[in-house]
Motif scaffolding. Sequence first.
Motif, mmCIF file in Angstrom:
data_model
loop_
_atom_site.group_PDB
_atom_site.id
_atom_site.type_symbol
_atom_site.label_atom_id
_atom_site.label_comp_id
_atom_site.label_asym_id
_atom_site.label_seq_id
_atom_site.Cartn_x
_atom_site.Cartn_y
_atom_site.Cartn_z
ATOM 1 N N LEU A 72 0.799 -1.231 0.070
ATOM 2 C CA LEU A 72 0.053 -0.011 -0.097
ATOM 3 C C LEU A 72 0.786 1.074 0.011
ATOM 4 O O LEU A 72 0.311 2.409 -0.278
ATOM 5 C CB LEU A 72 -0.908 0.023 1.232
ATOM 6 C CG LEU A 72 -1.895 -1.103 1.456
ATOM 7 C CD1 LEU A 72 -2.779 -1.221 2.610
ATOM 8 C CD2 LEU A 72 -2.838 -1.355 0.025
ATOM 9 N N TYR A 73 2.102 1.165 0.349
ATOM 10 C CA TYR A 73 3.050 2.344 0.313
ATOM 11 C C TYR A 73 4.167 2.216 -0.649
ATOM 12 O O TYR A 73 4.689 3.435 -0.947
ATOM 13 C CB TYR A 73 3.689 2.420 1.775
ATOM 14 C CG TYR A 73 2.848 2.516 3.044
ATOM 15 C CD1 TYR A 73 2.330 3.521 3.411
ATOM 16 C CD2 TYR A 73 2.280 1.340 3.457
ATOM 17 C CE1 TYR A 73 1.202 3.638 4.231
ATOM 18 C CE2 TYR A 73 1.229 1.276 4.536
ATOM 19 C CZ TYR A 73 0.629 2.751 4.995
ATOM 20 O OH TYR A 73 -0.015 2.653 6.039
ATOM 21 N N LYS A 74 4.440 1.307 -1.391
ATOM 22 C CA LYS A 74 5.528 1.105 -2.001
ATOM 23 C C LYS A 74 5.491 2.239 -3.455
ATOM 24 O O LYS A 74 6.714 2.889 -3.568
ATOM 25 C CB LYS A 74 5.580 -0.356 -2.639
ATOM 26 C CG LYS A 74 6.352 -1.360 -1.840
ATOM 27 C CD LYS A 74 6.320 -2.739 -2.569
ATOM 28 C CE LYS A 74 6.953 -3.616 -1.509
ATOM 29 N NZ LYS A 74 7.126 -4.988 -2.349
ATOM 30 N N ASP A 75 4.672 2.437 -4.067
ATOM 31 C CA ASP A 75 4.389 3.338 -5.051
ATOM 32 C C ASP A 75 4.565 4.719 -4.477
ATOM 33 O O ASP A 75 5.238 5.559 -5.271
ATOM 34 C CB ASP A 75 3.050 3.361 -5.806
ATOM 35 C CG ASP A 75 2.678 1.900 -6.687
ATOM 36 O OD1 ASP A 75 3.894 1.412 -6.794
ATOM 37 O OD2 ASP A 75 1.788 1.700 -6.888
ATOM 38 N N LYS A 115 -10.809 -5.768 8.057
ATOM 39 C CA LYS A 115 -9.943 -4.763 7.700
ATOM 40 C C LYS A 115 -10.189 -4.503 6.341
ATOM 41 O O LYS A 115 -10.232 -5.188 5.272
ATOM 42 C CB LYS A 115 -8.368 -5.735 7.646
ATOM 43 C CG LYS A 115 -7.391 -4.766 6.991
ATOM 44 C CD LYS A 115 -5.863 -5.386 7.280
ATOM 45 C CE LYS A 115 -4.829 -4.608 6.540
ATOM 46 N NZ LYS A 115 -3.581 -5.416 6.699
ATOM 47 N N GLU A 116 -10.294 -3.160 5.999
ATOM 48 C CA GLU A 116 -10.738 -2.622 4.781
ATOM 49 C C GLU A 116 -9.785 -1.287 4.344
ATOM 50 O O GLU A 116 -8.983 -1.116 5.339
ATOM 51 C CB GLU A 116 -12.067 -1.933 4.929
ATOM 52 C CG GLU A 116 -13.240 -3.057 5.107
ATOM 53 C CD GLU A 116 -14.440 -2.550 5.158
ATOM 54 O OE1 GLU A 116 -14.783 -1.549 4.899
ATOM 55 O OE2 GLU A 116 -15.383 -3.262 5.606
ATOM 56 N N LEU A 117 -9.805 -0.923 3.080
ATOM 57 C CA LEU A 117 -8.918 0.385 2.630
ATOM 58 C C LEU A 117 -9.883 1.342 2.309
ATOM 59 O O LEU A 117 -10.887 1.300 1.827
ATOM 60 C CB LEU A 117 -8.182 -0.328 1.436
ATOM 61 C CG LEU A 117 -7.221 -1.473 1.295
ATOM 62 C CD1 LEU A 117 -6.643 -1.893 0.223
ATOM 63 C CD2 LEU A 117 -6.175 -1.392 2.475
ATOM 64 N N TYR A 118 -9.162 2.541 2.682
ATOM 65 C CA TYR A 118 -9.720 3.888 2.218
ATOM 66 C C TYR A 118 -8.690 4.741 1.648
ATOM 67 O O TYR A 118 -7.633 4.820 2.160
ATOM 68 C CB TYR A 118 -10.458 4.667 3.524
ATOM 69 C CG TYR A 118 -10.994 6.004 3.133
ATOM 70 C CD1 TYR A 118 -11.894 6.202 2.340
ATOM 71 C CD2 TYR A 118 -10.048 7.147 3.550
ATOM 72 C CE1 TYR A 118 -12.323 7.532 2.119
ATOM 73 C CE2 TYR A 118 -10.499 8.373 3.027
ATOM 74 C CZ TYR A 118 -11.656 8.467 2.339
ATOM 75 O OH TYR A 118 -12.080 9.642 2.041
ATOM 76 N N ASN A 119 -8.767 5.192 0.371
ATOM 77 C CA ASN A 119 -7.722 5.637 -0.377
ATOM 78 C C ASN A 119 -6.403 4.986 -0.087
ATOM 79 O O ASN A 119 -5.305 5.731 0.034
ATOM 80 C CB ASN A 119 -7.522 7.090 0.355
ATOM 81 C CG ASN A 119 -8.442 8.228 -0.225
ATOM 82 O OD1 ASN A 119 -9.119 8.062 -1.220
ATOM 83 N ND2 ASN A 119 -8.738 9.264 0.410
ATOM 84 N N ASN A 120 -6.546 3.733 -0.402
ATOM 85 C CA ASN A 120 -5.301 2.931 -0.289
ATOM 86 C C ASN A 120 -4.504 2.757 1.095
ATOM 87 O O ASN A 120 -3.387 2.494 1.129
ATOM 88 C CB ASN A 120 -4.215 3.182 -1.317
ATOM 89 C CG ASN A 120 -3.404 2.046 -2.119
ATOM 90 O OD1 ASN A 120 -4.008 0.878 -2.047
ATOM 91 N ND2 ASN A 120 -2.182 2.216 -2.163
ATOM 92 N N ARG A 121 -5.317 3.223 2.109
ATOM 93 C CA ARG A 121 -4.696 2.910 3.367
ATOM 94 C C ARG A 121 -5.729 1.938 4.249
ATOM 95 O O ARG A 121 -6.800 2.115 4.115
ATOM 96 C CB ARG A 121 -4.743 4.224 4.237
ATOM 97 C CG ARG A 121 -3.705 5.203 3.423
ATOM 98 C CD ARG A 121 -2.206 4.808 3.454
ATOM 99 N NE ARG A 121 -1.260 5.712 2.836
ATOM 100 C CZ ARG A 121 -0.806 5.296 1.632
ATOM 101 N NH1 ARG A 121 -1.332 4.405 0.704
ATOM 102 N NH2 ARG A 121 0.060 6.262 1.007
ATOM 103 N N PRO A 122 -5.037 1.198 5.191
ATOM 104 C CA PRO A 122 -5.770 0.409 5.949
ATOM 105 C C PRO A 122 -6.476 0.854 7.185
ATOM 106 O O PRO A 122 -5.945 1.704 7.707
ATOM 107 C CB PRO A 122 -4.770 -0.823 6.347
ATOM 108 C CG PRO A 122 -3.523 0.051 6.336
ATOM 109 C CD PRO A 122 -3.714 0.876 5.472
#
Length: 539
Positions: free
Chosen positions: A279-282, A434-441
């Motif tokens: 979720l952070y690499k890019d 566990k879900e994602l919002y704007n590619n953040r968990p």
Amino acid sequence: MRFEDKRKILSKEAIWQEYCGFLDLSIDKFMQMQHRLLEEQMDLWKKSVLGQSILKGKSLDSFEDFQKHIPLTTYEDYADLLLNKDSSVLPGEAVLWIQTTWEGGSHPIKVAPYTENMLKSFQHNTIACLLLATSQKKNDFHVSDKDTILYGLAPLPYATGLVSLVFEQETNIKFLPPVKQAQSMSFSQRNKLGFKQGLAQNIDYFFGLGSVTYYISLALDSMSSGSHSHSSMLKSIPVHRLYKILKAKMICKKEQRSLMPKDLFQLKGFMVAGTDNDLYKDDLERLWGIRPMEIFAGTEPTLIGTETWQRDGLYFFPDACFYEFLPVSERERMKIDPSYVPKTCLLNEVCENETYEIVLSVLKGGAFMRYRVGDMYRCVSYTQQDQGNLPKFKYIDRVPEVIDIAGFTRITQTSIEMVIQLSGLPITEFCAKKELYNNRPFLHLYVEVSPSSAYERAITVEVLRQHLSVYFHYVDQDYKDLKKILGIEPLQITLLKIGTFAMYKKAYGQSMERINPSIHAIQKLLSLQQSYYEMEGKI
């Protein structure tokens, strides 16, 4: 001999072969090494009090005995002996005890013993990661005795503290700020001082949890653009570094964008560990101009895997653990029938594109055998006909029964039930995902409250969140850092109509799973609630 000394007298090819030569092993050679080391470990383990507590008098003289007489284990099988930190019950003398979160509230911490030989393997494999992080191809690495690394690690007794220990013992790489100084500082103080020293000296390496490195990167961006960089931070910076900073600012102004770390530093190596790194690499690559290389380490398993310069999958180190893989289908059979004895695969038996729970036996005097550490991997590349290629894996997440947010939590059904009980809130039903919002968990709780309280008390989503957050902080000490690190509220709550969970059970013949139900199950639950509201509207 230290790595730093070897680097000065040996060729790059010789150093590469010593530390990274395992990458050239055929799968047959890899498995031969695995079985040889397992035989040595079995001999140590079966003679120990800890080993006998699990074997219960059964023999352990062959690999068949290993799979037949040692059940799959969890930390509960070791806790009574390990938490006392008594080396006399272990297969090998513990020279260091590493600590981490176990399960907030009911089990605050767990500890793992490290023998001298385990630490040697950790040391060797850490240097392998360093070489791979700076390489673009085989035998190609770039390490200097003048290099610096930005401090982004939790100190001992956490496992990442071993990395800084290895770097200090084996290399001349300088931490910014120095380890002893950093350990006595707050997270914010370390960031500011490390950045200030980096501006003056350059930053060559960066290593930490993916979520933490992202947070620090944004903090660097903020500090380099704000008043800090125009006042005390710039006073001690050499002229040649000051010129680089001013030039970078002019370029960014011309391009009408904010200053980023890549404008000030050219990293040689960038390593990330922990969960949710994808979720952070890019974003990290955009900020630093170099894609992070993922490694995998843990308190119980030690340092077990690394990516290479290709950044396309993890390879396992042959001397850290003996690896088994529990297929998803076998996990499901165990859930249905707890008495079922599951079948595992070995490294040479995995299938491409299949997902597995990893099962580890820690080698070289380690305590854990056939241990379910709680991590899921997918085999992303492996052609069994080509025996020269080792399987590559992608880390997926914690097992579904555990919600790990950015490497900072170990949330389970038990810990949520404890939070609800401590809060005194009239929550009668819940599920958590566990879900994602704007590619953040983040942690999403779907809850119902008791009928008698729903109208008598003004229970709103915000009231629930405020109350539950207090007790999540209490039960899980790491939870309090989540909001700061993630930049979002880590707890989201959906308040469901009373009776929605009962409707789900009636409609589908089974109760909603408490932890990490499938997205399809969540959609069905929300659809039932919508039907409920539509029925009310007609009435």
